[in-house]
Enzyme design. Structure first.
Site, PDB file in Angstrom:
ATOM      1  N   PRO A  17      37.182  51.968  45.894  1.00 33.24           N
ATOM      2  CA  PRO A  17      38.374  51.685  45.129  1.00 33.24           C
ATOM      3  C   PRO A  17      38.685  50.178  44.887  1.00 33.24           C
ATOM      4  O   PRO A  17      38.591  49.605  46.018  1.00 33.24           O
ATOM      5  CB  PRO A  17      39.497  52.619  45.904  1.00 33.24           C
ATOM      6  CG  PRO A  17      38.754  52.749  47.358  1.00 33.24           C
ATOM      7  CD  PRO A  17      37.404  53.002  47.107  1.00 33.24           C
ATOM      8  N   ASN A  18      39.297  50.040  43.979  1.00 33.08           N
ATOM      9  CA  ASN A  18      39.883  48.672  43.438  1.00 33.08           C
ATOM     10  C   ASN A  18      38.721  47.690  43.194  1.00 33.08           C
ATOM     11  O   ASN A  18      39.114  46.541  42.664  1.00 33.08           O
ATOM     12  CB  ASN A  18      40.663  48.201  44.650  1.00 33.08           C
ATOM     13  CG  ASN A  18      42.054  49.253  44.763  1.00 33.08           C
ATOM     14  OD1 ASN A  18      42.759  49.366  43.807  1.00 33.08           O
ATOM     15  ND2 ASN A  18      42.285  49.653  45.970  1.00 33.08           N
ATOM     16  N   ARG A  25      41.437  39.861  40.093  1.00 36.52           N
ATOM     17  CA  ARG A  25      42.696  39.686  40.931  1.00 36.52           C
ATOM     18  C   ARG A  25      42.026  39.012  42.211  1.00 36.52           C
ATOM     19  O   ARG A  25      40.896  39.354  42.559  1.00 36.52           O
ATOM     20  CB  ARG A  25      43.241  40.968  41.026  1.00 36.52           C
ATOM     21  CG  ARG A  25      43.911  41.535  39.954  1.00 36.52           C
ATOM     22  CD  ARG A  25      45.191  41.113  39.734  1.00 36.52           C
ATOM     23  NE  ARG A  25      45.906  41.695  38.714  1.00 36.52           N
ATOM     24  CZ  ARG A  25      46.043  41.558  37.528  1.00 36.52           C
ATOM     25  NH1 ARG A  25      45.187  40.612  37.072  1.00 36.52           N
ATOM     26  NH2 ARG A  25      46.802  42.258  36.614  1.00 36.52           N
ATOM     27  N   TYR A  30      37.910  37.878  47.249  1.00 34.52           N
ATOM     28  CA  TYR A  30      36.984  38.603  46.530  1.00 34.52           C
ATOM     29  C   TYR A  30      36.044  37.907  45.689  1.00 34.52           C
ATOM     30  O   TYR A  30      35.099  38.455  45.266  1.00 34.52           O
ATOM     31  CB  TYR A  30      37.219  39.918  46.081  1.00 34.52           C
ATOM     32  CG  TYR A  30      37.816  40.744  47.101  1.00 34.52           C
ATOM     33  CD1 TYR A  30      37.254  41.174  48.256  1.00 34.52           C
ATOM     34  CD2 TYR A  30      39.387  41.287  47.136  1.00 34.52           C
ATOM     35  CE1 TYR A  30      37.608  42.105  48.978  1.00 34.52           C
ATOM     36  CE2 TYR A  30      40.066  41.975  47.952  1.00 34.52           C
ATOM     37  CZ  TYR A  30      39.069  42.354  49.019  1.00 34.52           C
ATOM     38  OH  TYR A  30      39.886  43.103  50.162  1.00 34.52           O
ATOM     39  N   ASN A  81      29.116  50.210  48.851  1.00 30.86           N
ATOM     40  CA  ASN A  81      30.516  49.284  49.411  1.00 30.86           C
ATOM     41  C   ASN A  81      31.748  50.322  49.062  1.00 30.86           C
ATOM     42  O   ASN A  81      32.244  50.628  48.335  1.00 30.86           O
ATOM     43  CB  ASN A  81      30.853  48.041  48.527  1.00 30.86           C
ATOM     44  CG  ASN A  81      32.105  47.353  48.906  1.00 30.86           C
ATOM     45  OD1 ASN A  81      32.982  48.011  49.852  1.00 30.86           O
ATOM     46  ND2 ASN A  81      32.363  45.906  48.420  1.00 30.86           N
ATOM     47  N   ALA A  84      38.204  50.375  50.792  1.00 24.48           N
ATOM     48  CA  ALA A  84      39.127  50.883  51.803  1.00 24.48           C
ATOM     49  C   ALA A  84      38.678  52.021  52.247  1.00 24.48           C
ATOM     50  O   ALA A  84      39.064  52.402  53.516  1.00 24.48           O
ATOM     51  CB  ALA A  84      40.172  50.937  51.048  1.00 24.48           C
ATOM     52  N   GLU A 105      25.397  49.734  53.864  1.00 24.88           N
ATOM     53  CA  GLU A 105      26.847  49.605  53.856  1.00 24.88           C
ATOM     54  C   GLU A 105      26.885  48.129  53.559  1.00 24.88           C
ATOM     55  O   GLU A 105      26.414  47.243  54.213  1.00 24.88           O
ATOM     56  CB  GLU A 105      27.696  50.000  54.895  1.00 24.88           C
ATOM     57  CG  GLU A 105      29.129  49.669  54.710  1.00 24.88           C
ATOM     58  CD  GLU A 105      29.984  49.883  56.043  1.00 24.88           C
ATOM     59  OE1 GLU A 105      29.431  50.832  57.074  1.00 24.88           O
ATOM     60  OE2 GLU A 105      30.834  49.357  56.436  1.00 24.88           O
ATOM     61  N   HIS A 107      29.617  44.807  52.214  1.00 26.65           N
ATOM     62  CA  HIS A 107      31.242  44.373  52.005  1.00 26.65           C
ATOM     63  C   HIS A 107      30.752  42.967  51.428  1.00 26.65           C
ATOM     64  O   HIS A 107      30.237  42.060  52.072  1.00 26.65           O
ATOM     65  CB  HIS A 107      31.905  44.340  53.152  1.00 26.65           C
ATOM     66  CG  HIS A 107      32.152  45.681  53.673  1.00 26.65           C
ATOM     67  ND1 HIS A 107      32.981  46.690  53.227  1.00 26.65           N
ATOM     68  CD2 HIS A 107      31.432  46.196  54.664  1.00 26.65           C
ATOM     69  CE1 HIS A 107      32.925  47.555  53.812  1.00 26.65           C
ATOM     70  NE2 HIS A 107      32.101  47.652  54.947  1.00 26.65           N
ATOM     71  N   ARG A 114      38.658  39.632  59.427  1.00 28.66           N
ATOM     72  CA  ARG A 114      39.942  39.951  58.903  1.00 28.66           C
ATOM     73  C   ARG A 114      40.952  41.031  59.734  1.00 28.66           C
ATOM     74  O   ARG A 114      40.607  40.957  60.820  1.00 28.66           O
ATOM     75  CB  ARG A 114      39.663  40.772  57.245  1.00 28.66           C
ATOM     76  CG  ARG A 114      38.832  39.763  56.409  1.00 28.66           C
ATOM     77  CD  ARG A 114      38.686  40.405  55.073  1.00 28.66           C
ATOM     78  NE  ARG A 114      40.070  40.542  54.405  1.00 28.66           N
ATOM     79  CZ  ARG A 114      40.106  41.321  53.279  1.00 28.66           C
ATOM     80  NH1 ARG A 114      38.788  41.801  52.820  1.00 28.66           N
ATOM     81  NH2 ARG A 114      41.032  41.620  52.730  1.00 28.66           N
TER      82      ARG A 114
HETATM   83  O1  CA2 Z   1      34.852  43.072  51.545  1.00 29.17           O
HETATM   84  C1  CA2 Z   1      34.715  43.949  50.975  1.00 29.17           C
HETATM   85  O2  CA2 Z   1      33.762  44.506  50.147  1.00 29.17           O
HETATM   86  C2  CA2 Z   1      35.757  45.273  51.039  1.00 29.17           C
HETATM   87  O3  CA2 Z   1      35.016  46.314  51.262  1.00 29.17           O
HETATM   88  C3  CA2 Z   1      36.700  45.310  50.069  1.00 29.17           C
HETATM   89  C4  CA2 Z   1      37.760  46.159  50.269  1.00 29.17           C
HETATM   90  C5  CA2 Z   1      38.446  46.395  51.432  1.00 29.17           C
HETATM   91  O4  CA2 Z   1      39.513  47.415  51.880  1.00 29.17           O
HETATM   92  C6  CA2 Z   1      37.380  46.503  52.805  1.00 29.17           C
HETATM   93  O5  CA2 Z   1      38.024  46.299  53.835  1.00 29.17           O
HETATM   94  C7  CA2 Z   1      36.556  45.148  52.657  1.00 29.17           C
HETATM   95  C8  CA2 Z   1      38.942  45.996  49.155  1.00 29.17           C
HETATM   96  C9  CA2 Z   1      38.370  45.922  47.789  1.00 29.17           C
HETATM   97  C10 CA2 Z   1      39.316  45.636  46.811  1.00 29.17           C
HETATM   98  O6  CA2 Z   1      38.865  44.893  45.727  1.00 29.17           O
HETATM   99  C11 CA2 Z   1      39.605  44.224  45.068  1.00 29.17           C
HETATM  100  C12 CA2 Z   1      39.309  43.126  44.069  1.00 29.17           C
HETATM  101  C13 CA2 Z   1      39.842  42.327  43.338  1.00 29.17           C
HETATM  102  C14 CA2 Z   1      41.230  42.329  43.533  1.00 29.17           C
HETATM  103  C15 CA2 Z   1      41.951  43.283  44.359  1.00 29.17           C
HETATM  104  C16 CA2 Z   1      41.096  44.310  45.028  1.00 29.17           C
END
Ligand code: CA2
Length: 152
Positions: A17-18, A25, A30, A81, A84, A105, A107, A114
């Site tokens: 997700p996201n 964003r 990221y 990946n 969340a 996996e 990230h 974090r």
């Molecule tokens: O660091 C990573 O790849 C994560 O999997 C990213 C997740 C986070 O919940 C994990 O703890 C670590 C969040 C992805 C959200 O992606 C976004 C990208 C751009 C703007 C907002 C969110």
């Protein structure tokens, strides 16, 4: 050639997700690379490694669970990946354990630098390994690690 199709290793890449917002964003956390660019990079890397790469992003847990189930008989490994869902999803972990395909996996961020809630992964115990903190390079390293694992 038909024979190539039958023998080419196929890797399923799952983005949670996201991650569709990548590059659009929060570039400070990221990075500025889009998900399309990461998928393109993985496809190119796949050609170098002589594997097929199929990518899917979803914001829905059940869609990711279904994609894991559908991987059986189609793909030989899963690069994921879980975003969340890493920290919450017993369902994705159970699906990955059930199909028993090798999983790596990845990230983008270093989750261990974090918040404490990101330090636990439901996926890590059933994965071959985890790569965290190298931005989009985490995916490339993860693909190499998975292909290496499949060929060893
Ligand atoms: O660091 C990573 O790849 C994560 O999997 C990213 C997740 C986070 O919940 C994990 O703890 C670590 C969040 C992805 C959200 O992606 C976004 C990208 C751009 C703007 C907002 C969110």
């Amino acid at each position: 050639m038909l024979n190539d199709t039958l023998t080419t290793v196929s890797i399923l890449v799952l983005h949670g997700p996201n991650l569709n917002l990548l590059g659009l964003r929060e570039p400070d956390i990221y990075g500025s690379v889009t998900l399309d660019k990461i998928n393109q990079l993985l496809e190119e890397e796949g050609k170098q490694l002589e594997v097929k790469v199929c990518a899917l992003q979803s914001n829905h847990e059940g869609v990711l669970v279904d994609a894991v189930h559908d991987a059986l008989g189609k793909h030989q490994g899963i690069l994921i990946n879980p975003a969340a869902y890493t920290h919450t999803s017993v369902a994705i972990r159970d699906a990955l354990a059930a199909v028993a395909l090798p999983v790596v996996e990845v990230h983008l961020s270093n989750v261990y630098q974090r918040e404490a809630f990101r330090h636990h992964s439901f996926i890590a115990p059933i994965a071959v390994g985890q790569i965290s903190g190298f931005g989009e390079e985490s995916y490339r390293l993860g693909l190499h690690a998975l292909v290496h694992h499949l060929r060893k």
